[in-house]
Design an enzyme around this catalytic site. Structure first.
Site, short mmCIF file in Angstrom:
data_model
loop_
_atom_site.label_atom_id
_atom_site.label_comp_id
_atom_site.label_asym_id
_atom_site.label_seq_id
_atom_site.Cartn_x
_atom_site.Cartn_y
_atom_site.Cartn_z
N ASP A 125 0.77 -1.11 -0.06
CA ASP A 125 0.01 -0.13 0.03
C ASP A 125 0.82 1.30 0.01
O ASP A 125 1.98 0.95 0.36
CB ASP A 125 -0.82 -0.23 1.34
N ASP A 149 -1.86 -1.03 5.74
CA ASP A 149 -1.98 -0.47 7.22
C ASP A 149 -3.35 -0.17 7.34
O ASP A 149 -3.94 0.25 8.44
CB ASP A 149 -1.06 0.71 7.37
N ASP A 181 -7.10 -1.96 2.99
CA ASP A 181 -6.11 -2.99 2.79
C ASP A 181 -6.50 -4.42 3.39
O ASP A 181 -5.95 -5.31 2.87
CB ASP A 181 -4.67 -2.59 3.07
#
Length: 294
Positions: free
Chosen positions: A4, A217, A221
């Site tokens: 990410d 995080d 996600d």
């Protein structure tokens, strides 16, 4: 390895750099026109209910300006798109340009003239608007900039040396923002503008070419972390991400990604060596033992 962007490869602490309306581009200070100060305070009040790093940045910027935030009620978030809440009896909408396009918000074209150059520079643009029933009117755009974690450059280089085939970014941010960060970090591939379900599809596609580790995080996600062969959450991230992942990096230290892969390789090598010597020992010892018995 798929990463990410916000809060993972980057610091996750962007700051408001400009506030844009149809008239001009303004610096985020107390010299803002009074109507924009009100809009920024209302947006910060709404974003105070959210866990997203970009939301925290807007709240932090409002706090630095000494703003007093009004109360926000009836908060509702749409993962990967935005959120809305009622503030002072009015419904406020905050989210991506895509969300405002989907809502067919009025007033976007005039604001886009000033916002587009900031997006081309790699800044994240958060749109703010008001809702009356199904009608949404764009009021302003807040531009934010994030910076790459210093260790991100090292981790990408070390993962390549470790034999990782491909290092990919999966992000919901705009392509211009993602491309700027990816180029700086030296990533192999970028998938931008992804909703949570699109991140899962990207993981499934990557799995056709090998085993995939996802590092993230945020709430957005979580589905991708669960879909990957190995999900690794940042310890500084959301509870949902950590619950969906197989591994959590304490203190959000991204350099531990390399250590985790290296350690797993060493463990696998040790297991293989132990199995080989056990097999070798049995091949020799069992016939000898059988001969002695007879």
């Amino acid at each position: 390895v798929a990463f990410d962007k916000t809060g993972t490869l980057t610091r996750g602490q962007p700051m408001v750099t400009e506030v844009v309306d149809a008239a001009a581009t303004h610096k985020p200070d107390l010299n803002l026109p009074s109507q924009l100060l009100e809009v920024l305070a209302a947006a910060a009040a709404l974003e105070s209910k959210s866990e997203h790093p970009l939301a925290h940045a807007i709240v932090r910027s409002a706090s630095m300006l000494g703003m007093s935030l009004p109360a926000a009620t009836d908060f509702q978030a749409t993962p990967g798109k935005g959120a809305e809440a009622t503030i002072g009896g009015k419904r406020l909408v905050v989210g991506s340009e895509r969300l405002f396009r989907e809502l067919v918000a009025s007033g976007m074209e005039a604001i886009s003239i000033n916002a587009a150059p900031l997006a081309r520079k790699g800044k994240t643009c958060v749109w703010i608007g008001s809702r009356e029933g199904d009608a949404v009117a764009a009021l302003a755009v807040v531009a934010l900039a994030d910076t790459l974690r210093p260790e991100s450059l090292r981790i990408v280089e070390s993962l390549h040396k470790l034999g990782v085939k491909k290092i990919v970014m999966l992000t919901g941010d705009q392509k211009a923002v993602a491309d700027a960060i990816a180029e700086e970090a030296g990533l192999d591939e970028v998938h931008a503008g992804l909703l949570p379900e699109a991140k899962v599809s990207a993981i499934q596609e990557l799995k056709k070419h090998g085993r995939v580790m996802m590092v993230g995080d945020g709430v957005n996600d979580a589905p991708a972390l669960a879909a990957a062969d190995v999900g690794m959450a940042m310890g500084t991230g959301t509870d949902v991400a950590m619950a969906s992942a197989d591994i959590t990096l304490l203190h959000g230290d991204i350099s531990k990604v390399h250590q985790a892969i290296k350690l797993s390789k060493q463990i696998t090598q040790t297991i293989q060596q132990n199995l080989f010597w056990a097999f070798f020992y049995n091949v020799l010892a069992i016939p000898i033992a059988a001969g002695l018995l007879y």
